[in-house]
Design a protein around this motif. Sequence first.
Motif, PDB file in Angstrom:
ATOM      1  N   ASN A 104       4.250   0.923  -9.450  1.00 53.96           N
ATOM      2  CA  ASN A 104       3.254   1.330 -10.420  1.00 53.96           C
ATOM      3  C   ASN A 104       3.247   0.400 -11.624  1.00 53.96           C
ATOM      4  OD1 ASN A 104       5.634   1.984 -11.690  1.00 53.96           O
ATOM      5  ND2 ASN A 104       5.352   4.218 -11.549  1.00 53.96           N
ATOM      6  N   LYS A 105       3.760  -0.812 -11.413  1.00 54.82           N
ATOM      7  CA  LYS A 105       3.874  -1.778 -12.504  1.00 54.82           C
ATOM      8  C   LYS A 105       2.647  -2.684 -12.528  1.00 54.82           C
ATOM      9  CE  LYS A 105       8.929  -1.803 -12.419  1.00 54.82           C
ATOM     10  NZ  LYS A 105       9.071  -1.140 -13.725  1.00 54.82           N
ATOM     11  N   VAL A 106       2.051  -2.804 -13.693  1.00 55.43           N
ATOM     12  CA  VAL A 106       0.846  -3.605 -13.867  1.00 55.43           C
ATOM     13  C   VAL A 106       1.238  -5.029 -14.258  1.00 55.43           C
ATOM     14  CG1 VAL A 106      -1.289  -3.873 -15.210  1.00 55.43           C
ATOM     15  CG2 VAL A 106      -0.489  -1.587 -14.562  1.00 55.43           C
ATOM     16  N   LEU A 107       0.570  -6.002 -13.635  1.00 56.39           N
ATOM     17  CA  LEU A 107       0.748  -7.396 -14.035  1.00 56.39           C
ATOM     18  C   LEU A 107      -0.234  -7.705 -15.153  1.00 56.39           C
ATOM     19  CD1 LEU A 107       1.728 -10.319 -13.802  1.00 56.39           C
ATOM     20  CD2 LEU A 107       0.069 -10.647 -11.943  1.00 56.39           C
ATOM     21  N   HIS A 108       0.287  -7.967 -16.345  1.00 55.94           N
ATOM     22  CA  HIS A 108      -0.556  -8.330 -17.475  1.00 55.94           C
ATOM     23  C   HIS A 108      -0.600  -9.852 -17.617  1.00 55.94           C
ATOM     24  CE1 HIS A 108      -1.430  -4.383 -19.024  1.00 55.94           C
ATOM     25  NE2 HIS A 108      -0.138  -4.063 -19.021  1.00 55.94           N
ATOM     26  N   GLY A 153       0.776   3.210  -7.800  1.00 53.73           N
ATOM     27  CA  GLY A 153       1.650   4.179  -7.169  1.00 53.73           C
ATOM     28  C   GLY A 153       1.784   5.384  -8.062  1.00 53.73           C
ATOM     29  N   PRO A 154       2.623   6.308  -7.740  1.00 59.14           N
ATOM     30  CA  PRO A 154       2.804   7.506  -8.569  1.00 59.14           C
ATOM     31  C   PRO A 154       3.372   7.157  -9.935  1.00 59.14           C
ATOM     32  CG  PRO A 154       4.516   7.340  -6.883  1.00 59.14           C
ATOM     33  CD  PRO A 154       3.510   6.286  -6.567  1.00 59.14           C
ATOM     34  N   ASN A 155       3.071   8.005 -10.900  1.00 62.67           N
ATOM     35  CA  ASN A 155       3.596   7.834 -12.260  1.00 62.67           C
ATOM     36  C   ASN A 155       3.241   6.463 -12.802  1.00 62.67           C
ATOM     37  OD1 ASN A 155       4.849  10.389 -12.069  1.00 62.67           O
ATOM     38  ND2 ASN A 155       6.565   9.429 -10.973  1.00 62.67           N
TER      39      ASN A 155
END
Length: 741
Positions: A425-429, A725-727
């Motif tokens: 659930n990690k976004v690539l900035h 993903g979740p959370n």
Amino acid sequence: MNNEDYPSRRRDDDFQDDNNNGRSLTKRIIVWVLGALLLIIVALAALFFFWASSAPKISRNELASQSTTVIYDRNDKVISRLGAQKREYAKSNEIPDALKHAVVSIEDRRFYKNHGVDPMRIIGAATNNIFHRSDGTQGGSTLTQQLVKLSVFSTAASDRTFKRKAQEAWLAINVDRHFSKNEILEFYINKVYMGNGVYGMKTAAQYYYGKDLDELSLSQIATLAGIPQSPTYYNPAVKDTKAPTVRRNEVLDAMVRSKYISQADATKAKAQSVTQGLDDHHGNTSSNSVGVKEPVVDAYVKQVLAELEAKGYNPNTDGLHVHTNMDLGAQKKLYDEANNSVPFQSDDMQTGVAVTDPHNGQIIAMLGGRHTGKVVYGLNRATQTNRSTGSSAKPLMDYGPAIEYLHWPTFHSVSDDKFYWPGTNKVLHDWDNQTKGTMTMREALVQSRNVPAIRTLQKVGMKRATTFLNGLGIKQKKPFNLQNGIGLYISPLQVSAAYAAFANGGTYYKPYYISSLTTQDGKTITYSKDGHRAMTKGTAYMITDMLKGVIDDSQGTGNAAKLSGVNQAGKTGTTDYPSGKSQGGVMDSWMAGYTKNYSIAVWTGYDQPMSHSISTSYEKSAILLYKALMDYLDNENHASNWKRPDSVEAVRWHGHRELVLKDSKWALDFTAMDDDDDSSHSSSHSDSSSSSSLSASESSYFDKHSSSDASSSSSSQPADTNKPGPNTDSSTAGDNQAPTH
């Protein structure tokens, strides 16, 4: 006597004849064996003298001189001499008897009885080798043979032949005939390598103890006598003194066996610490200047020595003349700019720089650090492999393979929208924490957008990306992963060599330092380029054309490196801190760029990045150092612009010049531009809004081919990464990779 007796007598005669025949056959076999042995001995003797007849000449000057390895730049200027300390030659009457006795006891106890070679010694060494037993004190070569080896031959594995050993023995016999034992011992004591760049035991006495030879204690004399067998481990200045202590004690025991000292003397000497009396100021061994300051060439020379050792030579004892590919002018310019001119955040902020020649892989210049003080052969940051390249990886792992394997044109559509690392659930900035929607591959590379690069890598697939990287000399034990698409853990030298393949049209050359070397016996070995095709000419040209925009385009991240009249291309790279570990700056800053004649890679940062970060004001230090060096190099050897290969067409896309591979699906609906020179178009790149305002024909064409390309590449893509993903957590990066640009 009756007739029955006759057969019996005949049988006795037969037995007698048989015995005679048996003895005759045995004699013949013995004669044959002895004859064969004699022939073998004669043949070996003939071969020995044949080899001996071609042995190099040896003179008093060669025996008395000290075996110095000299290193030259590409123009035959001396840049370094190993053992540059002031050398002190000790005449025989200056050498204490105790030192002579120590050397003879440990190196050649029958020295005064043999005639240059010692058959018993050779047999003993062979026996010890067969049964794997040795007391560690005596090898197969006499002291005289060791002197010959140090004076004439190299220690390279390729030179360890029967012919060389025969010549060595022949010369040792002749040296023994023409010089007294005292003279031979004098030559040896003054020639041997003693560790830490020191040659000769008189100089070593000053370097280690700050004393003359006649002022040394028995313990110190035994220590010096034990060093030559392994100068790296047995000199007393090492951190772990166990090895030199054991070696000193072996010398003392050998002196007792030879009856030069008593057991009581040896016991008393062993009681002293091997470090007792060491002089940190190294006596009067002042440096002999070669006209080049050691820190200027330190990193380069360190790698030259490593390359020599990899080839089987011992630069400390072989007396080599080594010609390198260094451009001393460029080396000095690099050192001066990094230490005195280009602004850095502090003296602790470091750099690693490598410059290679795209035509052949020759390493032109190298810097391992700045403000390194008196450290010799210290950490070489140009060859370390543990810092992320940031976005400098994008041409190597993402866009290069996309052109090579997917045949993408420079105007291929890529998406810069919200992206989650697959399975998390990690976004690539991106560096500006923004998304810009649909853009061309050229725009994404010039503006160093992260999300389009990773999406491109997904379509390429890890297998093809790995193959492309391997072709550029970039390999690692663990499999490459998606995050490596915006950060490879490779050295400036690897980056420089890989980018050089773009510069020369697609050939990767293994980087190398040494052009030739000459051994003491006059043998010269020449080294040349070692390359293979890593990509097509079309791929190399199209990447180069896009990377020109990184420097020439007003929105390019390397615009500060722009030089009037210089035909160059390049890519920047920075790495931010992982989420929660921000230091108010960036961890690493890179600039990699090239012309047709030079490829330069510059890393800047701190050795302890968690304690220090690069502030915004100094992110461009890498770019400015690159610019200063490229300005110098191109003035020395100006490079023309790249010529478009026949496999690439220039087409009109949304009013701007773009590139496609001929006969690819992307070229079918476009008319090639009259673009033979390319020089007038090198900076004609589309602006950031071009993708959103296409003509009707361009849009329909683009939609048709973009969808078909996506379909054909779907097998290499992971699950839909637009779905978190979740959370959901808008983290700045994956677990191991900081965001880059």
